[in-house]
Design an enzyme around this catalytic site. Sequence first.
Site, mmCIF file in Angstrom:
data_model
loop_
_atom_site.group_PDB
_atom_site.id
_atom_site.type_symbol
_atom_site.label_atom_id
_atom_site.label_comp_id
_atom_site.label_asym_id
_atom_site.label_seq_id
_atom_site.Cartn_x
_atom_site.Cartn_y
_atom_site.Cartn_z
ATOM 1 N N ASP A 68 0.827 -1.166 0.040
ATOM 2 C CA ASP A 68 0.027 0.102 0.033
ATOM 3 C C ASP A 68 0.931 1.321 -0.081
ATOM 4 O O ASP A 68 1.762 1.233 0.716
ATOM 5 C CB ASP A 68 -0.907 -0.009 1.257
ATOM 6 C CG ASP A 68 -2.124 0.848 0.991
ATOM 7 O OD1 ASP A 68 -3.462 0.542 0.980
ATOM 8 O OD2 ASP A 68 -1.814 2.186 1.025
ATOM 9 N N HIS A 118 -11.737 -1.412 -7.179
ATOM 10 C CA HIS A 118 -11.033 -2.720 -7.750
ATOM 11 C C HIS A 118 -10.996 -3.492 -6.398
ATOM 12 O O HIS A 118 -10.142 -2.904 -5.758
ATOM 13 C CB HIS A 118 -10.082 -2.624 -8.420
ATOM 14 C CG HIS A 118 -9.666 -3.630 -8.925
ATOM 15 N ND1 HIS A 118 -9.344 -4.120 -10.478
ATOM 16 C CD2 HIS A 118 -8.941 -4.882 -8.490
ATOM 17 C CE1 HIS A 118 -8.637 -5.326 -10.610
ATOM 18 N NE2 HIS A 118 -8.488 -5.655 -9.231
ATOM 19 N N HIS A 174 -9.999 -5.273 -3.495
ATOM 20 C CA HIS A 174 -8.742 -5.293 -2.701
ATOM 21 C C HIS A 174 -8.882 -5.787 -1.192
ATOM 22 O O HIS A 174 -9.796 -5.407 -0.599
ATOM 23 C CB HIS A 174 -7.743 -4.112 -2.996
ATOM 24 C CG HIS A 174 -8.351 -2.808 -2.302
ATOM 25 N ND1 HIS A 174 -9.449 -2.196 -3.154
ATOM 26 C CD2 HIS A 174 -8.451 -2.116 -1.266
ATOM 27 C CE1 HIS A 174 -9.863 -1.063 -2.380
ATOM 28 N NE2 HIS A 174 -9.170 -1.169 -1.395
ATOM 29 N N ASN A 232 -12.983 -3.191 2.110
ATOM 30 C CA ASN A 232 -13.779 -2.286 2.214
ATOM 31 C C ASN A 232 -14.728 -2.441 1.053
ATOM 32 O O ASN A 232 -14.181 -2.330 0.164
ATOM 33 C CB ASN A 232 -13.080 -0.908 2.464
ATOM 34 C CG ASN A 232 -12.313 -0.817 3.604
ATOM 35 O OD1 ASN A 232 -12.941 -1.188 4.629
ATOM 36 N ND2 ASN A 232 -11.146 0.016 3.479
ATOM 37 N N HIS A 277 -6.818 -5.785 2.203
ATOM 38 C CA HIS A 277 -5.672 -5.095 3.123
ATOM 39 C C HIS A 277 -5.125 -6.271 3.792
ATOM 40 O O HIS A 277 -6.029 -6.683 4.683
ATOM 41 C CB HIS A 277 -6.246 -3.916 3.771
ATOM 42 C CG HIS A 277 -6.617 -2.609 3.057
ATOM 43 N ND1 HIS A 277 -6.095 -1.574 2.866
ATOM 44 C CD2 HIS A 277 -8.098 -2.414 2.348
ATOM 45 C CE1 HIS A 277 -6.852 -0.893 2.041
ATOM 46 N NE2 HIS A 277 -7.861 -1.289 2.002
HETATM 47 P P1 5GP Z 1 -9.815 1.552 0.140
HETATM 48 O O1 5GP Z 1 -9.982 2.710 1.002
HETATM 49 O O2 5GP Z 1 -10.225 1.781 -1.075
HETATM 50 O O3 5GP Z 1 -10.065 0.407 0.769
HETATM 51 O O4 5GP Z 1 -8.173 1.420 0.086
HETATM 52 C C1 5GP Z 1 -7.499 2.002 -1.126
HETATM 53 C C2 5GP Z 1 -6.090 1.734 -0.573
HETATM 54 O O5 5GP Z 1 -5.328 1.973 -1.865
HETATM 55 C C3 5GP Z 1 -5.454 2.927 0.306
HETATM 56 O O6 5GP Z 1 -4.996 2.376 1.448
HETATM 57 C C4 5GP Z 1 -4.683 3.536 -0.589
HETATM 58 O O7 5GP Z 1 -3.383 4.086 0.243
HETATM 59 C C5 5GP Z 1 -4.127 2.599 -1.536
HETATM 60 N N1 5GP Z 1 -3.501 3.423 -2.829
HETATM 61 C C6 5GP Z 1 -3.955 4.359 -3.435
HETATM 62 N N2 5GP Z 1 -3.604 4.665 -4.319
HETATM 63 C C7 5GP Z 1 -2.656 3.850 -4.424
HETATM 64 C C8 5GP Z 1 -1.347 3.697 -5.439
HETATM 65 O O8 5GP Z 1 -1.325 4.337 -6.543
HETATM 66 N N3 5GP Z 1 -0.502 2.777 -4.969
HETATM 67 C C9 5GP Z 1 -0.760 1.965 -4.110
HETATM 68 N N4 5GP Z 1 0.250 0.943 -3.820
HETATM 69 N N5 5GP Z 1 -1.718 2.092 -3.100
HETATM 70 C C10 5GP Z 1 -2.555 2.895 -3.282
#
Ligand code: 5GP
Length: 118
Positions: A33, A102, A104, A91, A106
Amino acid sequence: MKYDDDNIFAKIIRKQLPCDLIKENNNALAFKDISPRAPIHILVVPKKGYINYHDFISDASIEEINDLNELMKNIILEMKLDHTGYRIITNTGNDGNQDVKHLHFHLLGGKNLGLMVK
Ligand code: 5GP
């Protein structure tokens, strides 16, 4: 909601954007991340475009589901997270505060992560 091919993880999967790759197999990819919330914060994603967990589990093939779980398992074992403990979060939607559309997972660890939800 329709899957958006231009989301940031789709671009990482297509190698149009860089990532800090941990491991991959035919159908899944794991990378760090960009803004880690714990000493270990890895994102595990299917390579094909699914918005969220229920889309994946409804529409993905057995091979895709197996590959994602196999990748997750191997990372857990290689990082010895099975000894120390870890947390897996996905999430979804508005209430889940999903930012990137997309699917994912964590994978978090490397310290005591505290309460699950504040
Ligand atoms: P969400 O809130 O959708 O569950 O988590 C999205 C995650 O993607 C966040 O923890 C954020 O830090 C991570 N993220 C966003 N943009 C990028 C990116 O360009 N590269 C990487 N490796 N992680 C990203």
